[in-house]
Each structure stands twice: as structure tokens, then as C-alpha cells.
Design an enzyme around this catalytic site. Structure first.
Site, PDB file in Angstrom:
ATOM      1  N   GLY A  32       0.833  -1.210   0.000  1.00 16.55           N
ATOM      2  CA  GLY A  32       0.000   0.000   0.000  1.00 16.55           C
ATOM      3  C   GLY A  32       0.857   1.244   0.000  1.00 16.55           C
ATOM      4  O   GLY A  32       2.061   1.184  -0.274  1.00 16.55           O
ATOM      5  N   ASN A  33       0.255   2.373   0.287  1.00  8.81           N
ATOM      6  CA  ASN A  33       1.019   3.610   0.391  1.00  8.81           C
ATOM      7  C   ASN A  33       0.398   4.510   1.455  1.00  8.81           C
ATOM      8  O   ASN A  33      -0.644   4.185   2.014  1.00  8.81           O
ATOM      9  CB  ASN A  33       1.116   4.309  -0.968  1.00  8.81           C
ATOM     10  CG  ASN A  33      -0.254   4.684  -1.504  1.00  8.81           C
ATOM     11  OD1 ASN A  33      -0.932   5.543  -0.942  1.00  8.81           O
ATOM     12  ND2 ASN A  33      -0.688   4.024  -2.582  1.00  8.81           N
ATOM     13  N   TYR A  34       1.044   5.649   1.722  1.00  5.70           N
ATOM     14  CA  TYR A  34       0.653   6.487   2.854  1.00  5.70           C
ATOM     15  C   TYR A  34      -0.464   7.490   2.547  1.00  5.70           C
ATOM     16  O   TYR A  34      -0.722   8.368   3.358  1.00  5.70           O
ATOM     17  CB  TYR A  34       1.873   7.253   3.370  1.00  5.70           C
ATOM     18  CG  TYR A  34       2.853   6.388   4.115  1.00  5.70           C
ATOM     19  CD1 TYR A  34       2.442   5.660   5.228  1.00  5.70           C
ATOM     20  CD2 TYR A  34       4.182   6.298   3.720  1.00  5.70           C
ATOM     21  CE1 TYR A  34       3.330   4.868   5.924  1.00  5.70           C
ATOM     22  CE2 TYR A  34       5.081   5.514   4.414  1.00  5.70           C
ATOM     23  CZ  TYR A  34       4.650   4.797   5.520  1.00  5.70           C
ATOM     24  OH  TYR A  34       5.526   4.027   6.208  1.00  5.70           O
TER      25      TYR A  34
END
Ligand code: C5P
Length: 401
Positions: free
Chosen positions: A210-212
């Protein structure tokens, strides 16, 4: 002066615990100068007394087809015509089902079927009832029929469980109505699709790539577009953001393919789409059904496969007049790269934010953007500001407000 001053509001109350909140809504409406006629279902009266409601509204509460002792007939047709808006809060699963299918066995549903005005419904029920495919199907049907659904929030429910199904607070419902009657609504009648947040690409049942992305920018756009009168659908990856009040429909998704499928179902009907999500470019080529074991290996190689590009896919088959907007996060040759990206993805506008800028980026409350028109390459630069204000700048520029 409130936009509700002098407006005729039929407040429909069905039988749910949240009926107590309708008293606050009624008071807010009266304070704003609206005339309110309460129509309550037989079950509604088990949660709140007609005496309270008639004292606060200044009108006898309507519930039965006839007054028992006089035999006087209550005309749902007249009520339906009198109303400038019909607000059903709380709308229980049963009332929503009856509305969707025209089961006119109480005054509230006959009034609904006779109403010429805009109808709003604020669902209130337990999380499982709300998530049930039947309820979701009924809500889809009602939306298709033109009802504005005021989404329930996630939170503690009367059952003690926590989840989505808690009726929007009276102040939120009031804000939706006030916005509806406000004349300052430049996006009224526009349907806007917005993607927001990250995507999570599953590796196994407990791990993902995923990412932030926090979803803040996309949710700010949804909130501002709804305030300006648009009907918004936000397709959100896994985020903690509350659904903005107003005509905002939320579809929660996890991975990129799921996000694309949700967007496809909405895009054809949309006037514009704003692709704000930080979609993972790749996903694991295989997703394991069981947790991947560490065993004794020192290294592990993950094989990744390309995700669909949602912005490019949908913009690739947009119809005449449909506007698409993308975002670009660039670190070098920013204008050039952003314009090339807009062209490659067939976007009409691209919002450039630079990672070099300390006030822009993931999880921040502020952003600093340049909104670029793809056709001309002209950039509209803005100062660093809170994301709600950035959202207004973007909408004003793109829709030329
Ligand atoms: O190519 P890049 O990821 O920089 O493009 C960013 C823009 O494209 C954003 O508007 C983003 O929401 C959208 N996008 C998408 N689907 C992807 C990748 C990016 O919609 N798979």
C-alpha cells in the site's frame, strides 16, 4: 437569513432509535423559519410521542389515514404537493424497502409516492442490516429514483455494536437541507465521481502492498463539491476519513481492480471525474489464500503485475462534454511531465503538486497546487493552503465558477 426560511418541509419519521434525533432536527428547521409537518409511521410512535412533535412543529402530527373519532381523511396528495422537501429521518430498512417497492401501507409511504418535491432519506439501522445486499439494492433503487440518501456514519450503534448505520447527526441533515435550498450552488445538477485514498494490494490474508495516502484531498474535494450543490460519488480506498455530509455517496474499496469496477459503474452517468486516489501501480502476481510462511528463507522475491490505470481507462472512453481531472506528483520537470501525463491519460485537467514542496504531499493538511488545462498547457498556480481551500480552488478552476 437561512435558505430554509418559509420552506414547507415534511419530516417523515419511521420506527428507529434514532427517532429521538428527529426532535433536534425539527427544532433546527423551525428555528431556521421552516414550516414543518411531521408524518410518523405507526412504529415511529413507539419511539417518540406525537405530543412532543406536534408541540414543537406547531401542527398536529399525521400518522393514520383517518382521524379515529371524526373519520376525517388525511390527504397525502395535498401533503405531497404542499412540501418543498420531504425528509425521512430516520429511514429504517423497512421504510427504505417500502419506498423502493411502493408498498403504500402507511401515511409516510403514500406521502412519499405523492411527493413532487425532492426527497431526502437518512438511513438508520444496525451495521449488518445496512450492509445487507437487500438494503444496498433498495438504496441503489432509491438513488436511481432521485432520492438523495444522506449516508449514515460509522460509529457506536444502539445495539452496542460499532459500524456503519448510525443516522447522520441532525446538524448534518440540516446542513444538507440548507445547502439544497441555498441559491449559491454553482454545481447544482452536476454528478461528480471522485477517487480517493490509497489502494491495498493483498499478498495474503494479512499483508498488503500500500502507500501512505490519507485520502484527505479527495474527501476535501467531495465535501466542497457537495457544498456547491453537486451529487458526489466518492470511491475510497482504505482510509479513516468520515463521509462528508451532503449528497455524497461513498463506495469503499480495497484494491485497484475493485476501485476500477466501482468507478466503471458510476462513470457513464457522471458529468466529471476527479482521480485523486494514489492507486498502486503494481499488485502481487499471486495472492496467497493462506498466510505466507517465513520458514527458513533469507530472501524472498515478489513477482508483481501491472494494475489497471483507472484514470486512463475511464478517460479513454469518455463521452463529449465529460470532464476528467487527474493529479500528478512530480519531482523534476514538473510542468512538462504533468502535461505529458494529462495527454497520455486523455485528461482535461491535471493538478500538479510537487514533492519538493514542504507543504504538499501525503498525510498533510495543506497542499500547494498548480491546476493545468491540458488543451492549452496553461497553469493556474495557487498558494499553499488547507486542503478544503485547495479543493475549492480546483473546482473553481475546472468548472470555471
Ligand atoms: O501515473 P501517475 O500515477 O503519476 O498518475 C497519477 C494520476 O493517475 C492520478 O490522478 C491517479 O489518481 C491516477 N491513477 C489511476 N490509476 C492508476 C494510477 C494512477 O487512476 N493505476
Amino acid at each position: 437569513m437561512s435558505s430554509l426560511e418559509g420552506k414547507h418541509i415534511v419530516l417523515g419519521i419511521s420506527g428507529g432509535i434514532a427517532a429521538y434525533k428527529s426532535v433536534t432536527l425539527l427544532r433546527l428547521l423551525r428555528k431556521a423559519g421552516a414550516e414543518v409537518q411531521v408524518v410518523i409511521t405507526p412504529h415511529g410512535k413507539e419511539f417518540i410521542t406525537p405530543v412532543t412533535l406536534s408541540s414543537l412543529s406547531g401542527k398536529p402530527v399525521v400518522s393514520e389515514f383517518f382521524t379515529a373519532n371524526t373519520g376525517e381523511w388525511h390527504s397525502h396528495v395535498d401533503l405531497g404537493l404542499w412540501a418543498d422537501a420531504l425528509v425521512i429521518a430516520p429511514a429504517t430498512a423497512s421504510t427504505l424497502a417500502k419506498m423502493a417497492h411502493g408498498v403504500a401501507d402507511n401515511m409516510l409511504i403514500t406521502t412519499y409516492l405523492s411527493a413532487k418535491a425532492q426527497v431526502f432519506a437518512a438511513p438508520a439501522m444496525d451495521l449488518d442490516m445496512f450492509a445487507h445486499p437487500t438494503t444496498q439494492r433498495n438504496l441503489r433503487q432509491l438513488r436511481e429514483d432521485g432520492v438523495i440518501i444522506i449516508e449514515p456514519a460509522s460509529g457506536e450503534l444502539a445495539s452496542g455494536l460499532t459500524g456503519k448505520g448510525r443516522m447522520e447527526e441532525p446538524e448534518g441533515i440540516f446542513a444538507v437541507l440548507e445547502a439544497y435550498f441555498s441559491t449559491d450552488k454553482p454545481l447544482k445538477g452536476k454528478k461528480i465521481l471522485i477517487t480517493a485514498g490509497p489502494t491495498y494490494e493483498n499478498l495474503d490474508p494479512v499483508r498488503f502492498i500500500g502507500n501512505y495516502s490519507s485520502g484527505k484531498m479527495g474527501f476535501a474535494l467531495a465535501s466542497q463539491a457537495a457544498k456547491a450543490g453537486a451529487e458526489v460519488t466518492i470511491v475510497a480506498g482504505p482510509v479513516e476519513q468520515p463521509t462528508p455530509s451532503g449528497a455524497v455517496r461513498r463506495i469503499d474499496v480495497t484494491g485497484a481492480r475493485e476501485m476500477l469496477a466501482a468507478c466503471e459503474s458510476v462513470f457513464a452517468d457522471a458529468d466529471a471525474a476527479i482521480f485523486c486516489a494514489a492507486v498502486a501501480d503494481y499488485r502481487p502476481a499471486e495472492c496467497c489464500d493462506v498466510k505466507i510462511k517465513r520458514e527458513s528463507r533469507e530472501e524472498m522475491t515478489l513477482r508483481l503485475t501491472r494494475n489497471p490505470d483507472i484514470a486512463a481507462t475511464l478517460s479513454g472512453h469518455k463521452r463529449d462534454g465529460q470532464i476528467t481531472v487527474g493529479f500528478a506528483l512530480e519531482t523534476d520537470h514538473e510542468m512538462e511531465n504533468a502535461c505529458a501525463k494529462a495527454a497520455r491519460k486523455n485528461l482535461d485537467w491535471i493538478v500538479l503538486n510537487s514533492l519538493r514542496d514542504p507543504e504538499a504531499g501525503f498525510r498533510k493538511d495543506t497542499n500547494k497546487v498548480t491546476v493545468i488545462e491540458a488543451a492549452t498547457g496553461a497553469g493556474h498556480p495557487f498558494e499553499a493552503k488547507p486542503k478544503e481551500e485547495v479543493a475549492r480552488d480546483i473546482l473553481k478552476t475546472v468548472f470555471r465558477l
